[in-house]
Design a protein around this motif. Structure first.
Motif, PDB file in Angstrom:
ATOM      1  N   GLU A 212       0.831  -1.205   0.000  1.00 43.58           N
ATOM      2  CA  GLU A 212       0.000   0.000   0.000  1.00 43.58           C
ATOM      3  C   GLU A 212       0.867   1.257   0.000  1.00 43.58           C
ATOM      4  OE1 GLU A 212      -2.590  -0.477   3.331  1.00 43.58           O
ATOM      5  OE2 GLU A 212      -3.677  -2.176   2.450  1.00 43.58           O
ATOM      6  N   TRP A 213       1.949   1.222   0.776  1.00 37.36           N
ATOM      7  CA  TRP A 213       2.885   2.355   0.807  1.00 37.36           C
ATOM      8  C   TRP A 213       3.542   2.550  -0.555  1.00 37.36           C
ATOM      9  CZ3 TRP A 213       8.333   2.018   0.317  1.00 37.36           C
ATOM     10  CH2 TRP A 213       9.023   3.200   0.603  1.00 37.36           C
ATOM     11  N   LEU A 214       3.885   1.423  -1.184  1.00 35.35           N
ATOM     12  CA  LEU A 214       4.593   1.445  -2.455  1.00 35.35           C
ATOM     13  C   LEU A 214       3.742   2.041  -3.579  1.00 35.35           C
ATOM     14  CD1 LEU A 214       7.389   0.561  -3.410  1.00 35.35           C
ATOM     15  CD2 LEU A 214       6.425  -1.681  -3.957  1.00 35.35           C
ATOM     16  N   VAL A 215       2.506   1.588  -3.689  1.00 34.13           N
ATOM     17  CA  VAL A 215       1.664   2.072  -4.794  1.00 34.13           C
ATOM     18  C   VAL A 215       1.261   3.529  -4.602  1.00 34.13           C
ATOM     19  CG1 VAL A 215       0.783  -0.229  -5.327  1.00 34.13           C
ATOM     20  CG2 VAL A 215      -0.476   1.218  -3.719  1.00 34.13           C
ATOM     21  N   ASN A 216       1.410   4.053  -3.394  1.00 29.69           N
ATOM     22  CA  ASN A 216       1.075   5.457  -3.135  1.00 29.69           C
ATOM     23  C   ASN A 216       2.314   6.351  -3.018  1.00 29.69           C
ATOM     24  OD1 ASN A 216      -1.950   5.560  -2.769  1.00 29.69           O
ATOM     25  ND2 ASN A 216      -1.450   3.933  -1.317  1.00 29.69           N
ATOM     26  N   HIS A 217       3.495   5.793  -3.313  1.00 29.76           N
ATOM     27  CA  HIS A 217       4.722   6.573  -3.195  1.00 29.76           C
ATOM     28  C   HIS A 217       4.729   7.671  -4.269  1.00 29.76           C
ATOM     29  CE1 HIS A 217       8.898   7.692  -2.754  1.00 29.76           C
ATOM     30  NE2 HIS A 217       9.045   6.833  -1.760  1.00 29.76           N
ATOM     31  N   PRO A 218       4.945   8.918  -3.878  1.00 32.92           N
ATOM     32  CA  PRO A 218       4.851  10.031  -4.834  1.00 32.92           C
ATOM     33  C   PRO A 218       5.947  10.051  -5.898  1.00 32.92           C
ATOM     34  CG  PRO A 218       5.665  10.807  -2.712  1.00 32.92           C
ATOM     35  CD  PRO A 218       5.230   9.394  -2.515  1.00 32.92           C
ATOM     36  N   SER A 219       7.059   9.354  -5.659  1.00 32.62           N
ATOM     37  CA  SER A 219       8.179   9.397  -6.599  1.00 32.62           C
ATOM     38  C   SER A 219       8.230   8.201  -7.543  1.00 32.62           C
ATOM     39  CB  SER A 219       9.507   9.479  -5.831  1.00 32.62           C
ATOM     40  OG  SER A 219       9.557  10.644  -5.046  1.00 32.62           O
ATOM     41  N   PHE A 220       7.268   7.271  -7.381  1.00 33.09           N
ATOM     42  CA  PHE A 220       7.298   6.047  -8.179  1.00 33.09           C
ATOM     43  C   PHE A 220       5.933   5.709  -8.760  1.00 33.09           C
ATOM     44  CE2 PHE A 220      11.071   5.657  -5.648  1.00 33.09           C
ATOM     45  CZ  PHE A 220      11.964   4.949  -6.446  1.00 33.09           C
ATOM     46  N   ILE A 221       5.961   5.026  -9.886  1.00 30.82           N
ATOM     47  CA  ILE A 221       4.773   4.388 -10.441  1.00 30.82           C
ATOM     48  C   ILE A 221       4.988   2.885 -10.282  1.00 30.82           C
ATOM     49  CG2 ILE A 221       3.365   4.000 -12.494  1.00 30.82           C
ATOM     50  CD1 ILE A 221       4.416   6.701 -13.542  1.00 30.82           C
ATOM     51  N   THR A 222       4.101   2.232  -9.557  1.00 33.49           N
ATOM     52  CA  THR A 222       4.286   0.816  -9.230  1.00 33.49           C
ATOM     53  C   THR A 222       3.186  -0.052  -9.815  1.00 33.49           C
ATOM     54  OG1 THR A 222       5.506   1.264  -7.174  1.00 33.49           O
ATOM     55  CG2 THR A 222       4.405  -0.863  -7.337  1.00 33.49           C
ATOM     56  N   THR A 223       3.596  -1.174 -10.370  1.00 36.08           N
ATOM     57  CA  THR A 223       2.671  -2.200 -10.830  1.00 36.08           C
ATOM     58  C   THR A 223       2.991  -3.498 -10.098  1.00 36.08           C
ATOM     59  OG1 THR A 223       2.471  -1.233 -13.048  1.00 36.08           O
ATOM     60  CG2 THR A 223       1.881  -3.547 -12.815  1.00 36.08           C
ATOM     61  N   ILE A 224       1.968  -4.131  -9.549  1.00 37.03           N
ATOM     62  CA  ILE A 224       2.141  -5.419  -8.873  1.00 37.03           C
ATOM     63  C   ILE A 224       1.506  -6.507  -9.737  1.00 37.03           C
ATOM     64  CG2 ILE A 224       1.589  -6.800  -6.834  1.00 37.03           C
ATOM     65  CD1 ILE A 224       1.626  -4.237  -5.191  1.00 37.03           C
ATOM     66  N   LEU A 225       2.291  -7.531 -10.026  1.00 35.31           N
ATOM     67  CA  LEU A 225       1.834  -8.599 -10.914  1.00 35.31           C
ATOM     68  C   LEU A 225       1.812  -9.942 -10.185  1.00 35.31           C
ATOM     69  CD1 LEU A 225       3.953  -7.612 -14.050  1.00 35.31           C
ATOM     70  CD2 LEU A 225       1.511  -7.206 -13.711  1.00 35.31           C
ATOM     71  N   PRO A 226       0.790 -10.771 -10.432  1.00 33.33           N
ATOM     72  CA  PRO A 226       0.695 -12.078  -9.784  1.00 33.33           C
ATOM     73  C   PRO A 226       1.557 -13.120 -10.489  1.00 33.33           C
ATOM     74  CG  PRO A 226      -1.207 -11.739 -11.181  1.00 33.33           C
ATOM     75  CD  PRO A 226      -0.393 -10.471 -11.265  1.00 33.33           C
ATOM     76  N   ILE A 227       2.845 -12.832 -10.585  1.00 40.02           N
ATOM     77  CA  ILE A 227       3.813 -13.736 -11.196  1.00 40.02           C
ATOM     78  C   ILE A 227       4.673 -14.322 -10.087  1.00 40.02           C
ATOM     79  CG2 ILE A 227       5.839 -13.865 -12.705  1.00 40.02           C
ATOM     80  CD1 ILE A 227       4.565 -11.623 -14.371  1.00 40.02           C
ATOM     81  N   GLY A 228       4.869 -15.638 -10.112  1.00 40.11           N
ATOM     82  CA  GLY A 228       5.609 -16.271  -9.033  1.00 40.11           C
ATOM     83  C   GLY A 228       4.892 -16.021  -7.716  1.00 40.11           C
ATOM     84  N   ASP A 229       5.600 -15.449  -6.753  1.00 43.57           N
ATOM     85  CA  ASP A 229       5.022 -15.139  -5.451  1.00 43.57           C
ATOM     86  C   ASP A 229       4.613 -13.668  -5.361  1.00 43.57           C
ATOM     87  OD1 ASP A 229       4.145 -15.964  -2.957  1.00 43.57           O
ATOM     88  OD2 ASP A 229       6.025 -15.459  -1.974  1.00 43.57           O
ATOM     89  N   GLY A 230       4.464 -13.043  -6.525  1.00 41.13           N
ATOM     90  CA  GLY A 230       4.088 -11.639  -6.579  1.00 41.13           C
ATOM     91  C   GLY A 230       5.297 -10.750  -6.803  1.00 41.13           C
ATOM     92  N   VAL A 231       5.283  -9.969  -7.877  1.00 38.24           N
ATOM     93  CA  VAL A 231       6.408  -9.094  -8.212  1.00 38.24           C
ATOM     94  C   VAL A 231       5.894  -7.666  -8.351  1.00 38.24           C
ATOM     95  CG1 VAL A 231       8.221  -8.577  -9.890  1.00 38.24           C
ATOM     96  CG2 VAL A 231       7.611 -10.952  -9.423  1.00 38.24           C
ATOM     97  N   ALA A 232       6.539  -6.737  -7.658  1.00 40.23           N
ATOM     98  CA  ALA A 232       6.212  -5.322  -7.784  1.00 40.23           C
ATOM     99  C   ALA A 232       7.323  -4.641  -8.586  1.00 40.23           C
ATOM    100  CB  ALA A 232       6.080  -4.658  -6.414  1.00 40.23           C
ATOM    101  N   ILE A 233       6.935  -3.866  -9.592  1.00 40.51           N
ATOM    102  CA  ILE A 233       7.884  -3.113 -10.393  1.00 40.51           C
ATOM    103  C   ILE A 233       7.608  -1.639 -10.154  1.00 40.51           C
ATOM    104  CG2 ILE A 233       8.816  -2.731 -12.706  1.00 40.51           C
ATOM    105  CD1 ILE A 233       7.356  -5.375 -13.476  1.00 40.51           C
ATOM    106  N   SER A 234       8.586  -0.930  -9.599  1.00 41.19           N
ATOM    107  CA  SER A 234       8.436   0.467  -9.246  1.00 41.19           C
ATOM    108  C   SER A 234       9.365   1.314 -10.108  1.00 41.19           C
ATOM    109  CB  SER A 234       8.748   0.692  -7.761  1.00 41.19           C
ATOM    110  OG  SER A 234       7.935  -0.132  -6.952  1.00 41.19           O
ATOM    111  N   TYR A 235       8.775   2.154 -10.954  1.00 36.54           N
ATOM    112  CA  TYR A 235       9.542   2.998 -11.872  1.00 36.54           C
ATOM    113  C   TYR A 235       9.699   4.382 -11.279  1.00 36.54           C
ATOM    114  CZ  TYR A 235      10.473   5.911 -15.981  1.00 36.54           C
ATOM    115  OH  TYR A 235      10.988   6.822 -16.865  1.00 36.54           O
ATOM    116  N   LYS A 236      10.937   4.862 -11.220  1.00 40.66           N
ATOM    117  CA  LYS A 236      11.214   6.182 -10.656  1.00 40.66           C
ATOM    118  C   LYS A 236      10.859   7.259 -11.659  1.00 40.66           C
ATOM    119  CE  LYS A 236      14.741   8.741  -8.104  1.00 40.66           C
ATOM    120  NZ  LYS A 236      16.143   8.757  -7.601  1.00 40.66           N
ATOM    121  N   LYS A 237       9.951   8.169 -11.265  1.00 40.69           N
ATOM    122  CA  LYS A 237       9.495   9.233 -12.162  1.00 40.69           C
ATOM    123  C   LYS A 237      10.627  10.189 -12.521  1.00 40.69           C
ATOM    124  CE  LYS A 237       4.861   9.277 -10.096  1.00 40.69           C
ATOM    125  NZ  LYS A 237       3.862  10.102  -9.373  1.00 40.69           N
TER     126      LYS A 237
END
Length: 212
Positions: free
Chosen positions: A187-212
């Motif tokens: 929840e903190w990650l997807v609301n981080h103001p400096s990142f755009i985050t996508t969480i994917l149900p791959i493996g045990d769950g992978v979050a990809i956070s792109y720095k704006k």
């Protein structure tokens, strides 16, 4: 993920070299968690597409994912951190066995301390992969921020933790606090103001956070 679908995807994966199979067998025997075949192939595809020149991994374990990331981009310089003495020595041996010492630097120490040292030394990375103590993910992420270059990205593994994070009534005594921490991290990650985050149900769950 549905078992039938997972089997289907596993059967579509490319053949791996013998050294990869040996590492996977070593991890299985020693009960060391590594990314599953679908997850590691997704990680490798991200590396191929983005071609990061410098990669930082938090949590080397036996060196499996560092070696697979090197396989995906042999030109990348990889730094990986491992706290556990036994796993560190296994990683050193596995990296040496594949003759990748010039491409993969392994640091023995607590990531919370080593990340600060890397920042003090003005180190920087295009890609950071977090795959260590799940309850400390937020601390790892925050300490990694000064090391990440603009337009870089951070990958967090195990963010769905066996699907338990989706159950608001989850009460397992062994995992309850960890699941709560991972859920809060997501929840903190997807609301981080400096990142755009996508969480994917791959493996045990992978979050990809792109720095704006």
């Amino acid at each position: 993920m549905d078992e039938q679908l997972l089997n289907y995807l596993n059967n579509l994966l490319p053949q791996t070299e013998e050294w990869v199979k040996e590492l996977e067998e070593q991890a299985k025997i020693d009960r060391i968690p590594i990314m599953d075949p679908v997850g590691i192939n997704f990680l490798m595809q991200l590396i191929r597409l983005n071609k990061p020149k410098k990669i930082l991994e938090i949590g080397a374990a036996i060196g499996y994912s560092a070696l697979r990331m090197n396989e995906a981009n042999p030109d990348a310089l990889i730094t990986t951190i491992e706290k556990d003495d036994v796993r560190y020595n296994q990683a050193v041996n596995n990296i040496r066995k594949q003759k990748k010492e010039s491409s993969i630097e392994i640091i023995h120490g607590d990531a919370l301390e080593e990340l600060s040292k890397l920042a003090e030394n003005k180190r920087s990375y295009d890609c950071i992969f977090i795959d260590a103590a799940k309850g400390k993910y937020k601390s790892f992420f925050e300490l990694a921020l000064p090391l990440l270059e603009m337009n870089g990205f951070i990958i967090s593994d195990n963010v769905l933790f066996r699907g338990y994070v989706s159950d608001p009534n989850f009460e397992h005594p062994r995992y309850k606090k960890m699941v709560e921490k991972i859920r809060a991290y997501n929840e903190w990650l997807v609301n981080h103001p400096s990142f755009i985050t996508t969480i994917l149900p791959i493996g045990d769950g992978v979050a990809i956070s792109y720095k704006k």
